[in-house]
Design a protein around this motif. Structure first.
Motif, PDB file in Angstrom:
ATOM      1  N   PRO A   1       0.830  -1.219   0.000  1.00 35.61           N
ATOM      2  CA  PRO A   1       0.000   0.000   0.000  1.00 35.61           C
ATOM      3  C   PRO A   1       0.860   1.262   0.000  1.00 35.61           C
ATOM      4  N   ALA A   2       0.752   2.042  -1.054  1.00 38.22           N
ATOM      5  CA  ALA A   2       1.629   3.188  -1.272  1.00 38.22           C
ATOM      6  C   ALA A   2       1.588   4.237  -0.172  1.00 38.22           C
ATOM      7  N   PRO A   3       0.417   4.701   0.248  1.00 37.62           N
ATOM      8  CA  PRO A   3       0.419   5.747   1.266  1.00 37.62           C
ATOM      9  C   PRO A   3       1.067   5.298   2.572  1.00 37.62           C
ATOM     10  N   ALA A   4       0.934   4.024   2.917  1.00 32.87           N
ATOM     11  CA  ALA A   4       1.515   3.526   4.161  1.00 32.87           C
ATOM     12  C   ALA A   4       3.027   3.672   4.154  1.00 32.87           C
ATOM     13  N   VAL A   5       3.669   3.256   3.079  1.00 41.10           N
ATOM     14  CA  VAL A   5       5.127   3.349   2.983  1.00 41.10           C
ATOM     15  C   VAL A   5       5.559   4.811   2.982  1.00 41.10           C
ATOM     16  N   ALA A   6       4.884   5.641   2.201  1.00 38.27           N
ATOM     17  CA  ALA A   6       5.258   7.053   2.120  1.00 38.27           C
ATOM     18  C   ALA A   6       5.147   7.742   3.475  1.00 38.27           C
ATOM     19  N   ILE A   7       4.083   7.472   4.214  1.00 34.68           N
ATOM     20  CA  ILE A   7       3.901   8.103   5.519  1.00 34.68           C
ATOM     21  C   ILE A   7       4.908   7.566   6.530  1.00 34.68           C
ATOM     22  N   GLY A   8       5.098   6.254   6.554  1.00 31.83           N
ATOM     23  CA  GLY A   8       6.055   5.672   7.491  1.00 31.83           C
ATOM     24  C   GLY A   8       7.461   6.192   7.275  1.00 31.83           C
ATOM     25  N   MET A   9       7.875   6.249   6.032  1.00 28.38           N
ATOM     26  CA  MET A   9       9.234   6.702   5.727  1.00 28.38           C
ATOM     27  C   MET A   9       9.396   8.200   5.934  1.00 28.38           C
ATOM     28  N   SER A  10       8.309   8.959   5.754  1.00 29.62           N
ATOM     29  CA  SER A  10       8.422  10.408   5.940  1.00 29.62           C
ATOM     30  C   SER A  10       8.730  10.764   7.390  1.00 29.62           C
ATOM     31  N   GLY A  11       8.317   9.946   8.329  1.00 28.20           N
ATOM     32  CA  GLY A  11       8.664  10.192   9.729  1.00 28.20           C
ATOM     33  C   GLY A  11      10.017   9.636  10.111  1.00 28.20           C
TER      34      GLY A  11
ATOM     35  N   CYS B   1       8.712   7.014  15.644  1.00 30.64           N
ATOM     36  CA  CYS B   1       7.889   5.987  16.290  1.00 30.64           C
ATOM     37  C   CYS B   1       6.442   6.066  15.818  1.00 30.64           C
ATOM     38  N   TYR B   2       5.878   7.280  15.824  1.00 36.30           N
ATOM     39  CA  TYR B   2       4.479   7.443  15.423  1.00 36.30           C
ATOM     40  C   TYR B   2       4.249   7.090  13.953  1.00 36.30           C
ATOM     41  N   SER B   3       5.122   7.577  13.073  1.00 32.44           N
ATOM     42  CA  SER B   3       4.898   7.337  11.645  1.00 32.44           C
ATOM     43  C   SER B   3       5.059   5.860  11.303  1.00 32.44           C
ATOM     44  N   LEU B   4       6.023   5.199  11.928  1.00 34.59           N
ATOM     45  CA  LEU B   4       6.223   3.775  11.644  1.00 34.59           C
ATOM     46  C   LEU B   4       5.096   2.923  12.226  1.00 34.59           C
ATOM     47  N   SER B   5       4.575   3.305  13.393  1.00 33.30           N
ATOM     48  CA  SER B   5       3.421   2.591  13.960  1.00 33.30           C
ATOM     49  C   SER B   5       2.216   2.741  13.042  1.00 33.30           C
ATOM     50  N   PHE B   6       2.031   3.953  12.516  1.00 36.09           N
ATOM     51  CA  PHE B   6       0.930   4.205  11.590  1.00 36.09           C
ATOM     52  C   PHE B   6       1.085   3.341  10.335  1.00 36.09           C
ATOM     53  N   GLN B   7       2.317   3.258   9.813  1.00 39.36           N
ATOM     54  CA  GLN B   7       2.561   2.438   8.628  1.00 39.36           C
ATOM     55  C   GLN B   7       2.231   0.980   8.904  1.00 39.36           C
ATOM     56  N   GLY B   8       2.713   0.447  10.020  1.00 43.24           N
ATOM     57  CA  GLY B   8       2.449  -0.948  10.346  1.00 43.24           C
ATOM     58  C   GLY B   8       0.965  -1.234  10.484  1.00 43.24           C
ATOM     59  N   LEU B   9       0.243  -0.338  11.155  1.00 44.01           N
ATOM     60  CA  LEU B   9      -1.200  -0.530  11.305  1.00 44.01           C
ATOM     61  C   LEU B   9      -1.907  -0.478   9.957  1.00 44.01           C
ATOM     62  N   TRP B  10      -1.484   0.440   9.099  1.00 47.33           N
ATOM     63  CA  TRP B  10      -2.098   0.571   7.776  1.00 47.33           C
ATOM     64  C   TRP B  10      -1.929  -0.736   6.990  1.00 47.33           C
ATOM     65  N   HIS B  11      -0.755  -1.316   7.043  1.00 46.66           N
ATOM     66  CA  HIS B  11      -0.537  -2.575   6.322  1.00 46.66           C
ATOM     67  C   HIS B  11      -1.453  -3.674   6.844  1.00 46.66           C
ATOM     68  N   ILE B  12      -1.643  -3.716   8.140  1.00 49.66           N
ATOM     69  CA  ILE B  12      -2.499  -4.756   8.714  1.00 49.66           C
ATOM     70  C   ILE B  12      -3.955  -4.522   8.334  1.00 49.66           C
ATOM     71  N   ILE B  13      -4.396  -3.272   8.386  1.00 47.75           N
ATOM     72  CA  ILE B  13      -5.792  -2.958   8.065  1.00 47.75           C
ATOM     73  C   ILE B  13      -6.057  -3.116   6.570  1.00 47.75           C
ATOM     74  N   ALA B  14      -5.136  -2.651   5.726  1.00 49.14           N
ATOM     75  CA  ALA B  14      -5.338  -2.696   4.273  1.00 49.14           C
ATOM     76  C   ALA B  14      -5.230  -4.111   3.719  1.00 49.14           C
ATOM     77  N   ASN B  15      -4.453  -4.941   4.358  1.00 42.98           N
ATOM     78  CA  ASN B  15      -4.233  -6.287   3.834  1.00 42.98           C
ATOM     79  C   ASN B  15      -4.073  -7.248   5.015  1.00 42.98           C
ATOM     80  N   PRO B  16      -5.134  -7.482   5.773  1.00 43.88           N
ATOM     81  CA  PRO B  16      -4.991  -8.273   6.994  1.00 43.88           C
ATOM     82  C   PRO B  16      -4.549  -9.709   6.720  1.00 43.88           C
ATOM     83  N   LEU B  17      -3.424 -10.031   7.292  1.00 40.96           N
ATOM     84  CA  LEU B  17      -2.861 -11.384   7.207  1.00 40.96           C
ATOM     85  C   LEU B  17      -2.785 -11.907   5.781  1.00 40.96           C
ATOM     86  N   GLY B  18      -2.541 -11.035   4.833  1.00 46.06           N
ATOM     87  CA  GLY B  18      -2.429 -11.466   3.452  1.00 46.06           C
ATOM     88  C   GLY B  18      -1.318 -10.725   2.759  1.00 46.06           C
ATOM     89  N   GLY B  19      -0.702 -11.375   1.840  1.00 47.99           N
ATOM     90  CA  GLY B  19       0.355 -10.736   1.077  1.00 47.99           C
ATOM     91  C   GLY B  19       1.654 -10.664   1.848  1.00 47.99           C
TER      92      GLY B  19
END
Length: 191
Positions: free
Chosen positions: A10-20, A54-72
């Protein structure tokens, strides 16, 4: 599903996580090279950048789980790594702001090297064979080792220099992940 960047991440997740993440890597690398003494005032400023990471990476991790739960596989890898580093930067926040022993941060970094190596290999095996992606992921292993050396005083100024150098190289890797692996720019076969 949100816009997918490279290999379905998921593109926005990576961009937001890395921006922090760029903030603590740059700030600590610069602090080392500029000869900061890591006084309480300097520690509070560095701690703030650690908290942003810490905040941006936590947000990224949560986004990946919500956008693609236990898949991919890539979504799982790109959730695992950010959560792991969110803990690192949270410890960095407490070390810098409250004056806790920096060796704790070094120990956290040392133990994170093994999961980072496994995640880098898993990424390769799942098809993330682009050389620049692998270089990015391996820079994080080197910066983890640098933090261990720096916080434990191993290598003296050489250990500190190594840590600062790999903070900057990891900063470059993070900018690469932020723009190319998020899908903002096409990563192509090499990038």
């Amino acid at each position: 599903m949100p816009f997918a960047g490279a290999v379905g991440v998921p593109a926005p997740a990576v961009a937001i996580g890395m921006s922090g993440l760029i903030f603590p890597l740059w700030a600590i690398g610069a602090a080392i090279f500029l000869g900061y003494e890591f006084t309480p005032a300097e520690g509070k400023a560095l701690g703030a950048t650690c908290l942003v990471g810490c905040y941006s990476l936590s947000f990224q991790g949560l986004w990946h789980i919500i956008a693609n739960p236990l898949g991919g596989v890539f979504s799982i890898i790109f959730a695992t790594i950010p959560f792991m580093y969110a803990v690192t930067w949270l410890v960095g926040f407490f070390v810098n702001v409250f004056g806790f022993d920096g060796k704790v941060l070094g120990q956290v970094c040392l133990q994170e090297m093994i999961p980072q190596i496994i995640a880098s290999v898993a990424c390769w095996m799942a098809g993330g064979t682009q050389p620049m992606l692998q270089i990015d992921l391996w820079f994080y292993i080197l910066v983890l080792f640098g933090f261990f050396l720096f916080t434990h005083g191993y290598g003296g100024k050489g250990g500190a220099y190594y840590c600062g150098l790999f903070c900057f190289l990891s900063w470059i890797a993070t900018v690469h992940l932020q723009f190319w692996w998020s899908g903002i720019f096409d990563p192509g076969p090499f990038w």
